[in-house]
Design an enzyme around this catalytic site. Sequence first.
Site, mmCIF file in Angstrom:
data_model
loop_
_atom_site.group_PDB
_atom_site.id
_atom_site.type_symbol
_atom_site.label_atom_id
_atom_site.label_comp_id
_atom_site.label_asym_id
_atom_site.label_seq_id
_atom_site.Cartn_x
_atom_site.Cartn_y
_atom_site.Cartn_z
ATOM 1 N N ASP A 162 -2.540 -4.248 -10.035
ATOM 2 C CA ASP A 162 -1.310 -4.858 -9.791
ATOM 3 C C ASP A 162 -0.794 -5.651 -10.621
ATOM 4 O OD1 ASP A 162 1.653 -5.365 -9.195
ATOM 5 O OD2 ASP A 162 0.856 -5.015 -6.398
ATOM 6 N N PHE A 175 -0.110 -8.857 -2.263
ATOM 7 C CA PHE A 175 1.389 -8.209 -1.844
ATOM 8 C C PHE A 175 1.556 -7.025 -3.188
ATOM 9 C CE2 PHE A 175 6.458 -7.570 -2.308
ATOM 10 C CZ PHE A 175 6.136 -7.586 -1.522
ATOM 11 N N LYS A 177 8.583 -5.290 -12.275
ATOM 12 C CA LYS A 177 9.187 -7.106 -12.629
ATOM 13 C C LYS A 177 10.043 -6.970 -13.433
ATOM 14 C CE LYS A 177 8.940 -8.938 -8.484
ATOM 15 N NZ LYS A 177 7.702 -8.614 -7.400
#
Length: 398
Positions: free
Chosen positions: A223, A138, A252
């Site tokens: 990532d 993702f 995040k």
Amino acid sequence: MNSKEIIELGDKYLMRNVGRLPLAPVKGEGARLCDADGNEYLDFVSGIAVNSLGHCHPAVTGAICRQAKKLIHCSNLYYIELQVLLARLLAENSGLDKAFFCNSGAEANEAAIKLARKYAKLKHGPEKVEIITALNSFHGRTLATITATGQPKYQKGFEPLPGGFKYVPFNDLDALEQAVGPATCAVMLEPVQGEGGVNVPSRYYLEGVRMLCQEHGALLIFDEVQTGLGRTGRFLAWQHFGVKPDILTLAKALGGGFPIGAMLAVEEVAGAFQPGDHASTFGGNPLACAAALAAVEEMLRGGVVENAASVGAYMYDKLKALAQKYGFVRDVRGLGLLLGMELAVEGKAVVSGCQEKGLLINCVNNNVLRFIPPLTITTAEVDRAVEILDQVMAGVKL
Ligand SMILES: *Cc1c(COP(=O)(O)O)cnc(C)c1O
């Protein structure tokens, strides 16, 4: 407004682009979240691994309030003191050299893809454009990042997608060896897959990926939007495996809840960006950087990463014990406080059962319960969460 009123208004005026649970949070402190009706929840979702310091950590709220009165935004046409300091702090603790700031994980990954392409073109020529990513990965929701995301369900309906992406199964070195070649510009991976089901690769795999990249002149992009900043019990997940990427993305947890993303790169690669190549109006503005500086300093100083490692191990053992008790648990896995429990049944009913009893968790891939509490969580709070989970699991009908 009460919860019912908020939800009704939301259903009328918000696009239904996400599936929302019927819960309307209005305030939080630490691992506690309160809804508009005054119900309290133990929060093991943390705004999807964003609130790593818990809700409204005083270091972050203090920094935001002070900076908001001084300078909120001024543009990257100028040098921003707090952005410079944040870049230095990340460089000193990441093993990478230079930073670009944006506002989200998807944007950080877009920037990583652009930088990798630019670098490969300058260094190797116009054919070296292909980005290899993993199935079940993702990387975000923009067009390029849904294309990087190796899950058709995120791509369906949005074609045509940008070209130059190729997918391989995660944690399968032979498959990657087959896929890389002279056209490979970069391999982009999450060191531990989050949304794809909390999948932890072997050290052998990531070391092998690094070697294949070296051999083929391809860049390695990690990532770490979800795994970064203490989540896995190390400051960055790459440090578990001793495999340092050329480009690394963060978002995040970076701003302690305030939106900010970052793309870091080693010096040589970073040099491929020249003035005018890439930008973001809001990226790294003074307010976002004040929040991030406070958050990252707290993570580095406050014993937060160590707590994630030790309480993560504690919680892992507790979940393993539940797996022994309930035959429908297929697997427990994860690193630090990024933990997953794979069920032989759908996880939806367990998630809502927990919510009714005051525990927030979520479910990825339909059947993997994901636990991503604040990194400041205590063993007593883990005990309480596991107790609720146990009660809910006892009621699961097979
Ligand atoms: C959440 C996430 C993203 C996307 O971040 P946004 O801020 O939602 O754009 C990208 N990569 C990973 C690994 C993520 O977990």
